[in-house]
Design a protein around this motif. Structure first.
Motif, PDB file in Angstrom:
ATOM      1  N   UNK A 165       0.840  -1.202   0.000  1.00 14.34           N
ATOM      2  CA  UNK A 165       0.000   0.000   0.000  1.00 14.34           C
ATOM      3  C   UNK A 165       0.875   1.253   0.000  1.00 14.34           C
ATOM      4  N   UNK A 166       1.949   1.223   0.785  1.00 11.83           N
ATOM      5  CA  UNK A 166       2.872   2.350   0.842  1.00 11.83           C
ATOM      6  C   UNK A 166       3.484   2.619  -0.534  1.00 11.83           C
ATOM      7  N   UNK A 167       3.888   1.555  -1.224  1.00 11.81           N
ATOM      8  CA  UNK A 167       4.442   1.713  -2.567  1.00 11.81           C
ATOM      9  C   UNK A 167       3.422   2.289  -3.545  1.00 11.81           C
ATOM     10  N   UNK A 168       2.162   1.821  -3.447  1.00 14.23           N
ATOM     11  CA  UNK A 168       1.103   2.338  -4.328  1.00 14.23           C
ATOM     12  C   UNK A 168       0.818   3.805  -4.051  1.00 14.23           C
ATOM     13  N   UNK A 169       0.826   4.186  -2.771  1.00 20.28           N
ATOM     14  CA  UNK A 169       0.587   5.587  -2.411  1.00 20.28           C
ATOM     15  C   UNK A 169       1.688   6.470  -2.995  1.00 20.28           C
ATOM     16  N   UNK A 170       2.945   6.005  -2.897  1.00 23.74           N
ATOM     17  CA  UNK A 170       4.047   6.777  -3.465  1.00 23.74           C
ATOM     18  C   UNK A 170       3.892   6.945  -4.972  1.00 23.74           C
ATOM     19  N   UNK A 171       3.514   5.853  -5.649  1.00 21.13           N
ATOM     20  CA  UNK A 171       3.444   5.880  -7.104  1.00 21.13           C
ATOM     21  C   UNK A 171       2.255   6.693  -7.600  1.00 21.13           C
ATOM     22  N   UNK A 172       1.063   6.357  -7.136  1.00 21.05           N
ATOM     23  CA  UNK A 172      -0.134   6.996  -7.674  1.00 21.05           C
ATOM     24  C   UNK A 172      -0.391   8.366  -7.051  1.00 21.05           C
ATOM     25  N   UNK A 173       0.042   8.541  -5.803  1.00 18.13           N
ATOM     26  CA  UNK A 173      -0.128   9.848  -5.170  1.00 18.13           C
ATOM     27  C   UNK A 173       0.714  10.918  -5.826  1.00 18.13           C
ATOM     28  N   UNK A 174       1.923  10.550  -6.249  1.00 12.15           N
ATOM     29  CA  UNK A 174       2.817  11.534  -6.866  1.00 12.15           C
ATOM     30  C   UNK A 174       2.347  11.962  -8.249  1.00 12.15           C
ATOM     31  N   UNK A 175       1.513  11.132  -8.903  1.00  8.37           N
ATOM     32  CA  UNK A 175       1.052  11.463 -10.248  1.00  8.37           C
ATOM     33  C   UNK A 175       0.096  12.647 -10.264  1.00  8.37           C
ATOM     34  N   UNK A 176      -0.496  12.969  -9.114  1.00  9.50           N
ATOM     35  CA  UNK A 176      -1.442  14.077  -9.033  1.00  9.50           C
ATOM     36  C   UNK A 176      -0.740  15.419  -8.826  1.00  9.50           C
ATOM     37  N   UNK A 177       0.568  15.389  -8.647  1.00 10.10           N
ATOM     38  CA  UNK A 177       1.314  16.614  -8.365  1.00 10.10           C
ATOM     39  C   UNK A 177       1.774  17.293  -9.650  1.00 10.10           C
ATOM     40  N   UNK A 178       2.142  18.548  -9.542  1.00  8.57           N
ATOM     41  CA  UNK A 178       2.739  19.251 -10.680  1.00  8.57           C
ATOM     42  C   UNK A 178       4.133  18.676 -10.940  1.00  8.57           C
ATOM     43  N   UNK A 179       4.683  19.005 -12.130  1.00 10.07           N
ATOM     44  CA  UNK A 179       6.003  18.473 -12.478  1.00 10.07           C
ATOM     45  C   UNK A 179       7.046  18.872 -11.445  1.00 10.07           C
ATOM     46  N   UNK A 180       7.033  20.134 -11.056  1.00 10.77           N
ATOM     47  CA  UNK A 180       8.025  20.608 -10.098  1.00 10.77           C
ATOM     48  C   UNK A 180       7.866  19.911  -8.751  1.00 10.77           C
ATOM     49  N   UNK A 181       6.624  19.717  -8.341  1.00 15.99           N
ATOM     50  CA  UNK A 181       6.378  19.035  -7.071  1.00 15.99           C
ATOM     51  C   UNK A 181       6.789  17.570  -7.157  1.00 15.99           C
ATOM     52  N   UNK A 182       6.546  16.943  -8.317  1.00 18.94           N
ATOM     53  CA  UNK A 182       6.963  15.551  -8.502  1.00 18.94           C
ATOM     54  C   UNK A 182       8.474  15.412  -8.394  1.00 18.94           C
ATOM     55  N   UNK A 183       9.187  16.338  -9.018  1.00 16.68           N
ATOM     56  CA  UNK A 183      10.643  16.273  -8.967  1.00 16.68           C
ATOM     57  C   UNK A 183      11.159  16.521  -7.547  1.00 16.68           C
ATOM     58  N   UNK A 184      10.530  17.450  -6.839  1.00 16.31           N
ATOM     59  CA  UNK A 184      10.932  17.724  -5.457  1.00 16.31           C
ATOM     60  C   UNK A 184      10.673  16.520  -4.569  1.00 16.31           C
TER      61      UNK A 184
END
Length: 294
Positions: A51-70
């Motif tokens: 679940x932790x891995x899924x949250x990291x993967x799918x949760x980060x997709x909702x962020x802006x590019x800059x936020x994803x990189x950060x």
């Protein structure tokens, strides 16, 4: 793919050895009634890691590019820190792992079912969360848009589970001390690449300057889309046009960390050897006693 296979194999085998030690001790001491809560704790730990891995993967997709990189850069640095601590911790304390787990199980057996579930969960959960974080960071660093990194991790974990089963059955002989030393050293090399790429992410997020200050650019000699460029990227997170900061971070981490990890201090007189569970051969390959196979 190879680097991710190595991560799955190394982290998975540590978790498999923990499970083998727990199960073998309960079987040897005639407490098979405690196996169900122990397996329950292990299952919960695995589920939370997934679940932790899924949250990291799918949760980060909702962020802006800059936020994803950060986020990617920050978590990569954190993952490398945890993995570095883990490989040094295993080298230093693995020889006491079995006795520590036995002591915790003895206490949990006296406290009841809930304590057994918690003991198994905590013993396996840490490995699971570390694995999920480092796998995510490594896959993020690979960034080739293919499922190969995840396939490598899955194959590594499957191999680790199979080796753990062979250890438990007493069918495998391997020097675990040497195995963890060599895989730990290779994992440090992989971690160096993840760390360098993490800093590159932070540069792309404008958290750190120097994105356009390249140390070198050999894209013409080693094209990123070539088979050998892909191989170097998959194994070492190699980038043909790294920034000065990336190269600096890579060297400052890899050279001293690898030198300290491979230093012979503390390995004399059999120190630092990882022992297999009672129902498995030890690190010199000896077979378990007949009593332990009851």
């Amino acid at each position: 793919m190879f680097s991710n296979y190595l991560i799955g194999l190394r982290e998975g085998l540590e978790a498999s050895l923990v499970v083998c030690i727990l199960i073998a001790y309960l079987v040897k001491t005639g407490r098979r009634d405690a196996l169900k809560p122990v397996w329950t704790g292990i299952a919960i730990a695995v589920l939370i890691a997934m679940v932790f891995g899924c949250v990291l993967e799918f949760g980060s997709q909702e962020l802006t590019f800059q936020a994803q990189e950060a986020l990617g850069g920050s978590l990569s640095v954190l993952a490398v820190g945890l993995v570095t601590w883990m490989v040094f911790w295993m080298r230093r304390t693995a020889r006491h792992l079995k006795s520590e787990l036995h002591d915790k199980l003895d206490t949990a057996l006296q406290l009841g079912t809930g304590a057994l579930v918690a003991t198994a969960f905590l013993a396996v959960g840490r490995e699971g969360l570390e694995t999920a974080l480092f796998v995510w960071a490594s896959v993020h660093a690979a960034g080739d848009g293919t499922p190969r990194p995840l396939i490598g991790v899955a194959l590594g974990l499957a191999t680790a589970v199979f080796l753990g089963w062979l250890f438990y059955r007493g069918a495998l002989k391997i020097n675990l001390s040497k195995f963890f030393t060599w895989t730990g050293g290779m994992l440090v090399v992989v971690a160096a690449g993840v760390l360098a790429y993490g800093f590159h992410d932070l540069q792309e997020a404008d958290w750190i300057p120097g994105l356009n200050s390249l140390a070198f650019d050999i894209s013409g000699t080693i094209p990123p889309d070539s088979w050998y460029g892909t191989l170097l990227k998959g194994v070492f997170n190699f980038q043909p046009d790294p920034t000065v900061l990336q190269v600096t971070v890579w060297l400052l981490y890899l050279v001293p960390t690898l030198a300290l990890f491979l230093a012979p201090v503390g390995f004399a007189s059999g120190k630092g050897k990882v022992k297999a569970p009672d129902d498995a051969p030890d690190d010199q390959g000896s077979r378990p006693s007949k009593a332990s196979q009851a």
